[in-house]
Design a protein around this motif. Structure first.
Motif, PDB file in Angstrom:
ATOM      1  N   UNK A 318       0.645  -1.271   0.042  1.00  0.00           N
ATOM      2  CA  UNK A 318      -0.071   0.020   0.088  1.00  0.00           C
ATOM      3  C   UNK A 318       0.688   1.457   0.009  1.00  0.00           C
ATOM      4  N   UNK A 319       2.241   1.214  -0.186  1.00  0.00           N
ATOM      5  CA  UNK A 319       3.017   2.343  -0.247  1.00  0.00           C
ATOM      6  C   UNK A 319       3.064   3.044  -1.852  1.00  0.00           C
ATOM      7  N   UNK A 320       3.000   2.141  -2.517  1.00  0.00           N
ATOM      8  CA  UNK A 320       3.143   2.425  -4.130  1.00  0.00           C
ATOM      9  C   UNK A 320       1.799   1.770  -4.961  1.00  0.00           C
ATOM     10  N   UNK A 321       1.238   2.792  -5.589  1.00  0.00           N
ATOM     11  CA  UNK A 321       0.065   2.440  -6.474  1.00  0.00           C
ATOM     12  C   UNK A 321       0.784   1.618  -7.767  1.00  0.00           C
ATOM     13  N   UNK A 322      -0.052   0.511  -7.953  1.00  0.00           N
ATOM     14  CA  UNK A 322       0.069  -0.068  -9.066  1.00  0.00           C
ATOM     15  C   UNK A 322      -0.917   0.160 -10.287  1.00  0.00           C
ATOM     16  N   UNK A 323      -0.185   0.391 -11.428  1.00  0.00           N
ATOM     17  CA  UNK A 323      -1.340   0.660 -12.423  1.00  0.00           C
ATOM     18  C   UNK A 323      -1.316  -0.354 -13.458  1.00  0.00           C
TER      19      UNK A 323
END
Ligand SMILES: Cc1ncc(C[n+]2csc(CCOP(=O)(O)OP(=O)(O)O)c2C)c(N)n1
Ligand SMILES: [Mg+2]
Length: 323
Positions: A318-323
């Motif tokens: 939940x630290x980096x968004x994944x697209x």
């Protein structure tokens, strides 16, 4: 004002849940069971519930560092809150927030936070979204008497008045900002609500230790805001029954002050007294609700104690968004 029996029972249950949740936390914190810093909401129940009983999940609220009561009043899952406060991965925010950062955006609880004065600008942003959606929804910032002195709060009130959005500034005046009294720290002979009026919005005042007073003032305020899309404010005169944070020795309080407040300004006591004399609720019904809430809190604490703790391998989730 007409009250339904179901509505009153629900309001009482929510206030009793807040009270018992906080009383139980007070005990568990003293045992060293809970990590982090905790600010208890007991004493202010009528404020959160008197406001939130008018809202549905599309109306949004932004809370403060003293947020448990706002969360419960808005309908957050008590079990998930308890697990969050215990730092469990099963908590409402996966244990990443703890007491001061509980949120559940699915029901319009946009979050508690530890920055005094941060709530008002967030509510203005949410109010812009509410106005754009065009469904008569509102965004509410709960702020304290301390937060009313922050520049962020002034800017937010001014902006809401200028751009005309349905932002509501609820000032819970519990008469202390940490250890400093409002009589010293709020530099006006007038009240906090009059500051909001000076920014160009209507303001209401109510007894934040009395459910009926807060609920009825909020009914008027919300009729006005929902029909005009304009901002408004309300000052709720209330009290906190515990220290600023858990562990606060409260040397700044007068001798016997808390005992007097618990005697004279207890929202649950006054609700009980008037519910039994003025409305159609019986003491037995309220006792039964108290008992049911007690069991719910017992279960929540038991479950939180056993719930999964975070593991270092989860730290980047939940630290980096994944697209
Ligand atoms: C920007 C900022 N300044 C100072 C603090 C330290 N602080 C935490 S709570 C608090 C007092 C807030 O008082 P009030 O707004 O009346 O809320 P209450 O604690 O009474 O609910 C202060 C000064 C902070 N968290 N953030
Ligand atoms: Mg205060």
């Amino acid at each position: 004002m007409q009250y339904s029996k179901d509505g009153l029972l629900r309001a009482y249950r929510r206030m009793a849940t807040i009270r018992q949740f906080e009383e139980r936390l007070h005990e568990e914190i003293a045992k060293g069971e809970i990590p982090g810093f905790t600010h208890l909401y007991a004493g202010q129940e009528a404020a959160a519930v008197g406001v939130c009983e008018h809202l549905d999940s599309d109306d949004m609220i932004v809370s403060t560092h003293r947020g448990h009561g706002h969360c419960i009043a808005k309908g957050c899952d008590v079990d998930g809150m308890m697990k969050e406060i215990y730092g469990s991965r099963e908590g409402l925010c996966k244990g990443r927030g703890g007491s001061m950062h509980i949120a559940d955006t699915s029901i319009g609880m946009l979050g508690a936070n530890g920055i005094v004065g941060a709530g008002a600008p967030q509510a203005v942003g949410a109010a812009i979204a509410a106005k754009a959606a065009g469904k008569g929804k509102v965004a509410i910032a709960f702020s304290g008497d301390g937060a009313c002195n922050q520049g962020t709060t002034f800017e937010a009130m001014n902006m809401a008045a200028v751009i005309k959005v349905p932002a509501i500034f609820v000032f819970e005046n519990n008469h202390y900002s940490e250890h400093t009294g409002d009589a010293y720290a709020v530099g006006t002979a007038l009240d906090i609500a009059s500051r909001a009026e000076a920014f160009g919005m209507r303001a209401w005042r109510a007894n934040g230790c009395d459910f009926y007073s807060t609920f009825e003032a909020m009914a008027e305020l919300l009729d006005y805001v929902r029909s005009t899309n304009l901002p408004a404010a309300i000052e709720l005169d209330t009290e906190r029954f515990y220290g600023h944070f858990e562990g606060d020795p409260q040397r700044y309080r007068a001798k016997g002050e808390v005992a007097r407040l618990r005697e004279e300004r207890d929202a649950l006591k006054s609700f009980r007294a008037s519910a039994v004399t003025k409305t159609y609720l019986s003491t037995d019904e309220l006792d039964a609700l108290d008992a049911a809430v007690g069991e719910e809190i017992d279960r929540a604490v038991e479950a939180a104690r056993k719930a999964e703790r975070p593991d270092p391998s989860h730290v980047l989730e939940d630290v980096y968004a994944s697209y």
